[in-house]
Design an enzyme around this catalytic site. Structure first.
Site, PDB file in Angstrom:
ATOM      1  CB  CYS A 157      -0.982  -0.060   1.149  1.00  0.00           C
ATOM      2  SG  CYS A 157      -2.424   0.956   0.827  1.00  0.00           S
TER       3      CYS A 157
ATOM      4  CG  HIS B 107      -3.071  -3.101   4.058  1.00  0.00           C
ATOM      5  ND1 HIS B 107      -2.054  -2.362   4.600  1.00  0.00           N
ATOM      6  CD2 HIS B 107      -3.863  -2.218   3.408  1.00  0.00           C
ATOM      7  CE1 HIS B 107      -2.228  -1.090   4.310  1.00  0.00           C
ATOM      8  NE2 HIS B 107      -3.316  -0.971   3.595  1.00  0.00           N
TER       9      HIS B 107
ATOM     10  CD  GLU C  88       0.066  -5.026   6.029  1.00  0.00           C
ATOM     11  OE1 GLU C  88       0.114  -5.720   4.981  1.00  0.00           O
ATOM     12  OE2 GLU C  88      -0.194  -3.812   6.020  1.00  0.00           O
TER      13      GLU C  88
HETATM   14  N1  GLN Z   1      -3.512   6.334   0.715  1.00  0.00           N
HETATM   15  C1  GLN Z   1      -2.313   6.124   1.440  1.00  0.00           C
HETATM   16  C2  GLN Z   1      -1.155   6.902   0.814  1.00  0.00           C
HETATM   17  O1  GLN Z   1      -1.345   7.574  -0.130  1.00  0.00           O
HETATM   18  C3  GLN Z   1      -1.978   4.656   1.495  1.00  0.00           C
HETATM   19  C4  GLN Z   1      -3.014   3.934   2.304  1.00  0.00           C
HETATM   20  C5  GLN Z   1      -2.544   2.701   2.981  1.00  0.00           C
HETATM   21  O2  GLN Z   1      -1.332   2.415   3.089  1.00  0.00           O
HETATM   22  N2  GLN Z   1      -3.467   1.969   3.510  1.00  0.00           N
HETATM   23  O3  GLN Z   1      -0.072   6.848   1.295  1.00  0.00           O
END
Ligand code: GLN
Length: 195
Positions: free
Chosen positions: A77, A168, A170
């Protein structure tokens, strides 16, 4: 085998817990010096802007140097955003370790978070993937393999020693994607003659 988790902000504990369940010595990495002696690094989800602002001592620059020498990294992410070559609507990207363009928050807002089953190439036909303000991959460069898609968007990819996922792994109890990364790390160590 020692694997670091970038511990500036975000879902650090969850990655460490999976690493320990896999019998891997997971270490928090907050400073450049803590990168030494590691066999690989995970960049967690969180907020990419915050993680980059709080990364002291050129931590991300050093990660980039290591990646160019073959050091295995896995970004989930926000971690994927930090590793991407380009970020839509942003002049500068961060580590630029993988030749992809990402669109931040493409899966919607926090309230639009969802879980879905994904087919992940070489890993699982039924991986439970949690998406939270997730980035999608909007351009795939040469040499990058897409490992998973959600609807039409690429959400997991690999280029050599760099693995990224929009979601995610994790945050679930399914450890198959972490196991896949640990295999990447092992292969790298074998190649370098470390094992
Ligand atoms: N939207 C977040 C970003 O731009 C990432 C979101 C997440 O890691 N769950 O960093």
């Amino acid at each position: 085998m020692r694997v670091g988790v970038l511990a500036v902000q975000g879902a650090v504990r969850e990655h460490l817990s999976i690493l320990s369940q896999l019998g891997i010595d997971g270490r928090r990495v907050k400073k450049v010096g803590e990168l030494s002696g590691l066999s690989g690094l995970i960049l967690p989800g969180g907020e990419s802007t915050t993680i980059s602002l709080l990364s002291r001592g050129h931590l991300l620059t050093k990660v980039g140097e290591l990646v160019s020498k073959g050091f295995p990294v896995f970004g989930t992410c926000a971690g994927m955003i930090l590793l991407a070559g380009e970020i839509e609507g942003q002049e500068d990207a961060y580590v630029q370790a993988i030749d992809i363009t990402v669109a931040r928050n493409a899966s919607g807002r926090q309230v639009d978070s969802f879980e879905t089953m994904l087919c992940v190439k070489g890993v699982a036909d039924d991986f439970p993937a949690v998406f939270i303000r997730a980035p999608y991959i909007t351009r795939i460069g040469n040499g990058v393999t897409v490992l998973a898609k959600h609807e039409r968007a690429a959400v997991m990819a690999r280029q050599g020693n760099v693995l990224v996922a929009s979601f995610h792994p994790e945050l679930t109890s399914d450890m198959r994607i972490h196991r896949y990364f640990v295999e990447m790390v092992k292969e790298h160590e074998e190649k370098e003659g470390i094992l």
